[in-house]
Design a protein around this motif. Structure first.
Motif, short mmCIF file in Angstrom:
data_model
loop_
_atom_site.label_atom_id
_atom_site.label_comp_id
_atom_site.label_asym_id
_atom_site.label_seq_id
_atom_site.Cartn_x
_atom_site.Cartn_y
_atom_site.Cartn_z
N ARG A 42 0.87 -0.99 -0.07
CA ARG A 42 -0.01 0.00 0.14
C ARG A 42 0.78 1.30 0.23
N LEU A 43 1.93 1.21 0.93
CA LEU A 43 2.85 2.38 0.77
C LEU A 43 3.53 2.46 -0.55
N LEU A 44 4.02 1.39 -1.30
CA LEU A 44 4.72 1.48 -2.55
C LEU A 44 3.50 2.02 -3.32
N ALA A 45 2.25 1.72 -3.37
CA ALA A 45 1.30 2.21 -4.29
C ALA A 45 1.37 3.67 -4.11
N ASP A 46 1.37 4.26 -3.11
CA ASP A 46 1.24 5.42 -2.81
C ASP A 46 2.45 6.41 -3.26
N VAL A 47 3.81 5.71 -3.14
CA VAL A 47 4.84 6.20 -3.67
C VAL A 47 4.78 6.24 -5.18
N LEU A 48 4.68 5.14 -5.85
CA LEU A 48 4.64 5.16 -7.20
C LEU A 48 3.39 6.07 -7.73
N ASN A 49 2.44 6.13 -7.13
CA ASN A 49 1.61 7.25 -7.57
C ASN A 49 2.03 8.83 -7.57
N SER A 97 6.10 7.27 -16.34
CA SER A 97 4.87 7.79 -15.54
C SER A 97 3.67 6.68 -15.70
N THR A 98 3.51 6.19 -16.78
CA THR A 98 2.48 5.20 -16.98
C THR A 98 2.67 4.04 -16.33
N LEU A 99 3.83 3.56 -16.17
CA LEU A 99 4.26 2.66 -15.76
C LEU A 99 4.02 2.37 -13.77
N CYS A 100 4.60 3.65 -13.37
CA CYS A 100 4.47 4.11 -12.17
C CYS A 100 2.98 4.03 -11.71
N LYS A 101 1.93 4.45 -12.54
CA LYS A 101 0.53 4.74 -12.00
C LYS A 101 -0.18 3.28 -12.36
N ALA A 103 1.38 0.14 -12.04
CA ALA A 103 1.78 -0.65 -10.74
C ALA A 103 1.01 0.06 -9.52
N CYS A 104 0.99 1.29 -9.34
CA CYS A 104 0.00 1.72 -8.08
C CYS A 104 -1.18 1.24 -8.17
N GLY A 105 -1.88 1.29 -9.56
CA GLY A 105 -3.32 0.56 -9.26
C GLY A 105 -3.26 -0.78 -8.87
N MET A 106 -2.41 -1.44 -9.32
CA MET A 106 -2.43 -2.96 -9.16
C MET A 106 -2.26 -3.08 -7.63
N ALA A 107 -1.08 -2.43 -7.01
CA ALA A 107 -0.73 -2.58 -5.80
C ALA A 107 -1.83 -2.25 -4.86
N ALA A 108 -2.59 -1.06 -5.06
CA ALA A 108 -3.52 -0.43 -4.27
C ALA A 108 -4.92 -1.39 -4.42
N GLY A 109 -5.27 -1.89 -5.56
CA GLY A 109 -6.44 -2.82 -5.91
C GLY A 109 -6.04 -3.94 -5.17
#
Length: 151
Positions: A42-49, A97-101, A103-109
């Motif tokens: 969840r933290l990784l998702a926020d950082v990647l976002n 940027s797209t890769l970060c977002k 990965a964020c969506g996957m980790a957060a979801g």
């Protein structure tokens, strides 16, 4: 005009295609660890976002800075030589940027269900989920209004 439209379409397709491939790879590598490391992902998702959105916002500034630096500084001569063989800086940054977002969506979801289960009292998981979704919508609406007000 035709070349510019085709270039824009290809940049969009490459950027989104790399995002999809990166999402598949991230899911393949990280999915076995989502349940055991909920807080960390969840933290990784926020950082990647944050990284993805910062790249999106800083992209015009970075491109302007690089363009002005390459024309006035001999230290940037290597960039113009290398750019003949590499994709444009815009494509690299927007794809990152797209890769970060993605990965964020996957980790957060993937971690959202476990976090909702933690906060839910027995029998009200759907209620917690709907309230969390409502909070996200409200924050997005306030952010959009502030953006319109500032713009």
């Amino acid at each position: 005009a035709q070349a510019t439209a085709m270039s824009a379409a290809m940049t969009w397709a490459v950027r989104d295609g790399l995002g999809m491939i990166g999402g598949l790879l991230f899911s393949y590598v990280a999915s076995p660890h989502f349940d055991a490391h909920v807080k960390e992902f969840r933290l990784l998702a926020d950082v990647l976002n944050d990284v993805g959105l910062t790249l999106d916002m800083a992209l015009p500034l970075i491109l302007t800075w690089v363009a002005s630096s390459t024309s006035s500084s001999p230290t940037w001569e290597w960039f113009s030589a290398v750019s003949l063989y590499m994709p444009s800086l815009y494509l690299v940054l927007t794809s990152t940027s797209t890769l970060c977002k993605v990965a964020c969506g996957m980790a957060a979801g993937a971690t959202k269900g476990n976090i909702t289960d933690h906060f839910a009292i027995s029998g009200n998981r759907a209620d917690c989920q709907s309230k969390e979704s409502t909070q996200e919508t409200l924050v997005s609406l306030v952010g959009m209004c502030c953006g319109v007000w500032l713009g």
